[in-house]
Design an enzyme around this catalytic site. Structure first.
Site, short mmCIF file in Angstrom:
data_model
loop_
_atom_site.label_atom_id
_atom_site.label_comp_id
_atom_site.label_asym_id
_atom_site.label_seq_id
_atom_site.Cartn_x
_atom_site.Cartn_y
_atom_site.Cartn_z
CE1 TYR A 15 -3.69 2.53 0.73
CE2 TYR A 15 -2.27 3.29 2.51
CZ TYR A 15 -3.38 3.47 1.69
OH TYR A 15 -4.16 4.59 1.85
CE LYS B 56 -3.51 5.60 -1.40
NZ LYS B 56 -4.50 6.36 -2.21
#
Length: 248
Positions: free
Chosen positions: A156, A160
């Protein structure tokens, strides 16, 4: 200040959380907002109805940003329908947590398809009408995790963090056409993504936030509203942190 009268804005992942807050905030300032959804049509419609009930302008549009072809076709259609596209908020994203040793290739692919490739598809489609108009605002929604990392969120965090490099690169590419490109990096915000945290995790998080509380979707939306406005015309390639001081 921050008026968006007559402007058209697309907010991906706009049926809930930060996306819904962005849609409502921009509509309140006069924008015609397009609330994107994948599976939450009912929730997207509720957001649009709340906006319309307050005298704003809104519509819904269902497409999956992970499907580049469908995304670009939908955005092209919206821009053609309204004769313009002024603001793109690439907010749609997913989180799949787990330690690196347990990370599955298919989960990694899902994360990148939505969080990175999806955001790029939105930006690529949005820049076409913006270039012709010689004005526009692209806003990516990243995360504090993309800047500071976190245990169990390697994949993740990678997606990002990628958005930050994308922001800076596209900002340089389209500055000559007066299209600004910025990112927002929210900290821990009260949304569906954080509701699943157990008490021990919440306590740990709060200890690491100088303001000693989680943020709200409206506070993130306020940052997006600023970046979408004429007042932010000289701001591009930047990351606006809304994290309560968790990462500075």
């Amino acid at each position: 200040m921050f008026k968006l009268d007559g402007k058209v804005a697309i907010i991906t992942g706009g049926s809930r959380g930060i996306g819904a807050a962005c849609a409502e905030a921009m509509a309140e300032q006069g924008a015609h907002v397009v609330v994107n959804y994948v599976r939450g049509e009912d929730k997207a419609r509720e957001v649009a109805e709340r906006i319309i009930a307050k005298g704003g302008k809104a519509e819904i549009a269902g497409f999956d940003v992970a499907d580049s072809e469908a995304t670009e076709k939908a955005i092209e259609g919206i821009a053609k329908k309204h004769g313009r596209l002024d603001i793109m908020v690439a907010n749609a994203g997913i989180a799949i947590d787990g330690l690196l040793l347990r990370l599955k290739d298919e989960d990694l692919q899902k994360l990148f398809d939505t969080n990175v490739r999806g955001a790029l598809a939105c930006a690529r489609a949005a820049t076409r009408p913006m270039m012709k108009a010689r004005t526009g605002r692209i806003i990516f929604v990243s995360s504090v995790i993309g800047e500071m990392g976190n245990v169990g969120q390697t994949a993740y965090a990678a997606t990002k963090a990628a958005l930050l490099g994308i922001t800076k690169s596209i900002a340089r590419e389209y500055a000559s056409r007066n299209v600004t490109v910025n990112a927002i990096a929210p900290g821990f915000i009260e949304t569906d993504m954080t509701h699943g945290m157990n008490d021990a995790m919440k306590e740990y998080v709060l200890k690491n936030i100088p303001l000693a509380r989680v943020g709200t979707a409206k506070e993130v939306a306020a940052a997006a509203l600023y970046l979408a406005s004429d007042e932010a015309a000289y701001v591009t390639g930047q990351v606006l942190r809304v994290n309560g001081g968790m990462y500075v």
